[in-house]
Each structure stands twice: as structure tokens, then as C-alpha cells.
Write a protein that holds these residues in place. Structure first.
Motif, short mmCIF file in Angstrom:
data_model
loop_
_atom_site.label_atom_id
_atom_site.label_comp_id
_atom_site.label_asym_id
_atom_site.label_seq_id
_atom_site.Cartn_x
_atom_site.Cartn_y
_atom_site.Cartn_z
N ARG A 17 0.93 -1.15 0.10
CA ARG A 17 0.08 0.03 0.19
C ARG A 17 0.86 1.40 -0.02
N ASP A 18 0.38 2.17 -0.39
CA ASP A 18 0.91 3.86 -0.48
C ASP A 18 0.82 4.20 0.99
N PRO A 19 1.82 5.02 1.30
CA PRO A 19 2.12 5.37 2.95
C PRO A 19 0.84 6.33 3.04
N SER A 20 0.13 6.80 2.30
CA SER A 20 -1.17 7.69 2.47
C SER A 20 -2.08 6.78 2.90
N GLU A 21 -2.10 5.68 2.57
CA GLU A 21 -3.36 4.63 2.73
C GLU A 21 -3.05 3.79 4.16
N VAL A 22 -2.00 4.18 4.72
CA VAL A 22 -1.60 3.64 5.93
C VAL A 22 -1.58 4.54 7.17
N LEU A 23 -1.13 5.93 6.98
CA LEU A 23 -0.98 6.81 7.96
C LEU A 23 -1.79 7.94 7.94
N ASP A 24 -1.90 8.57 8.99
CA ASP A 24 -2.93 9.61 8.94
C ASP A 24 -2.08 10.67 8.74
N PRO A 25 -2.33 11.83 7.85
CA PRO A 25 -1.33 12.78 7.51
C PRO A 25 -0.99 13.74 8.79
N GLU A 27 -0.58 12.93 11.89
CA GLU A 27 0.07 12.22 13.16
C GLU A 27 1.63 11.82 12.67
N MET A 28 2.41 11.54 13.91
CA MET A 28 3.64 11.22 13.69
C MET A 28 3.67 9.96 14.58
N TYR A 29 4.65 9.04 13.87
CA TYR A 29 4.73 7.46 14.58
C TYR A 29 6.04 6.94 14.62
N THR A 30 6.31 6.01 15.56
CA THR A 30 7.36 5.47 15.75
C THR A 30 7.54 4.24 14.46
N VAL A 31 8.45 3.85 14.19
CA VAL A 31 8.75 2.72 13.11
C VAL A 31 7.81 1.52 13.64
N TYR A 32 8.01 1.44 14.98
CA TYR A 32 7.20 0.11 15.55
C TYR A 32 5.78 0.23 15.36
N GLU A 33 5.17 1.46 15.36
CA GLU A 33 3.81 1.89 15.33
C GLU A 33 3.19 1.79 13.63
N ILE A 34 4.35 2.21 12.93
CA ILE A 34 4.07 1.88 11.29
C ILE A 34 3.99 0.50 11.03
N ALA A 35 5.02 -0.06 11.72
CA ALA A 35 4.76 -1.63 11.32
C ALA A 35 3.69 -2.22 11.56
N ARG A 36 3.08 -1.99 12.53
CA ARG A 36 1.60 -2.34 12.88
C ARG A 36 0.59 -2.15 11.89
N LEU A 37 0.63 -0.72 11.73
CA LEU A 37 -0.37 -0.08 11.00
C LEU A 37 -0.36 -0.61 9.36
N PHE A 38 0.90 -0.99 9.00
CA PHE A 38 1.32 -1.84 7.70
C PHE A 38 0.63 -2.89 7.77
N GLN A 39 0.48 -3.25 8.59
CA GLN A 39 -0.24 -4.87 8.75
C GLN A 39 -1.65 -5.12 9.00
N GLY A 40 -2.09 -3.54 9.48
CA GLY A 40 -3.45 -3.65 9.58
C GLY A 40 -3.96 -3.60 10.99
N LEU A 41 -2.76 -3.56 11.77
CA LEU A 41 -2.92 -3.71 13.42
C LEU A 41 -3.07 -2.42 13.82
N ASP A 42 -3.50 -2.24 15.05
CA ASP A 42 -3.76 -1.11 15.75
C ASP A 42 -2.27 -0.48 16.08
N PRO A 43 -1.83 0.62 16.35
CA PRO A 43 -0.44 0.94 16.48
C PRO A 43 -0.18 0.63 17.99
N GLY A 44 -1.30 0.30 18.77
CA GLY A 44 -0.56 0.07 20.17
C GLY A 44 -0.88 -1.39 20.59
#
Length: 98
Positions: A17-25, A27-44
Motif C-alpha cells: 500500500r501507499d503510505p497515505s493509505e496507511v498513515l494519518d497525515p 500524526e507522527m509515528y514510531t517505526v514500530y507503530e508504522i509496522a503495526r499499521l502497515f499490517q492492519g493492526l492498531d499501533p498500540g
């Protein structure tokens, strides 16, 4: 060991997916949170260390490939991870202008 393709009924193309499909424009995230979002998980979401390592194995190359779509901020302290977010236009770093 390699596995013959003939052993699988369902082979699909690898698509990211494109980053704009994964992240809220906004917000700022840790790489760990991005990894979860990238897989469709909640960042927490709590994941075990082995799963986290696998998530990062997929996420870091994805972030490098889409580097122009990201901005980053220095961590609040040396003990904290850096933060990453979407560039304003999704295609380059934000810049201050007068």
C-alpha cells in the motif's frame, strides 16, 4: 528448504500500500507503530519480539522505498525512538517558507 509452487492453490502478486493509505497525515509515528499499521493492526497492539522483528523486516524496506513520502522528527531524548509522518504533499519533505 524451497517449496514447489505446485504445492499452493493460491499464489497472489506482492503488492504494498501507499503510505497515505496507511498513515494519518496529521500524526507522527514510531517505526514500530508504522509496522503495526502497515499490517492492519492498531499501533498500540502488543506483539511478541519475534513477530515485531518480522513486522520490521517488511516495514523498513517499504519506508526506504517510499522515503520521499515521509518526514521525520528527532526523538525527545536519546532513549526515545524517532518519529515519522507523511510529508505534506506525500512526495517530499515539508519546508518552512516565508
Amino acid at each position: 528448504m524451497p517449496v514447489p509452487k505446485s504445492e499452493f492453490d493460491d499464489l497472489r502478486p506482492l503488492a504494498f500500500r501507499d503510505p497515505s493509505e496507511v498513515l494519518d497525515p496529521d500524526e507522527m509515528y514510531t517505526v514500530y507503530e508504522i509496522a503495526r499499521l502497515f499490517q492492519g493492526l492498531d499501533p498500540g497492539t502488543d506483539v511478541d519480539p519475534e513477530t515485531e522483528a518480522i513486522l520490521l523486516d517488511w516495514t523498513i524496506p517499504w519506508m526506504v522505498y517510499h522515503a520521499d513520502a515521509f518526514v521525520f522528527a528527532e526523538p525527545a531524548s536519546d532513549a526515545d525512538p524517532g518519529l515519522y509522518g507523511l510529508a505534506v504533499d506525500g512526495g517530499g519533505a515539508e519546508t518552512d517558507s516565508e
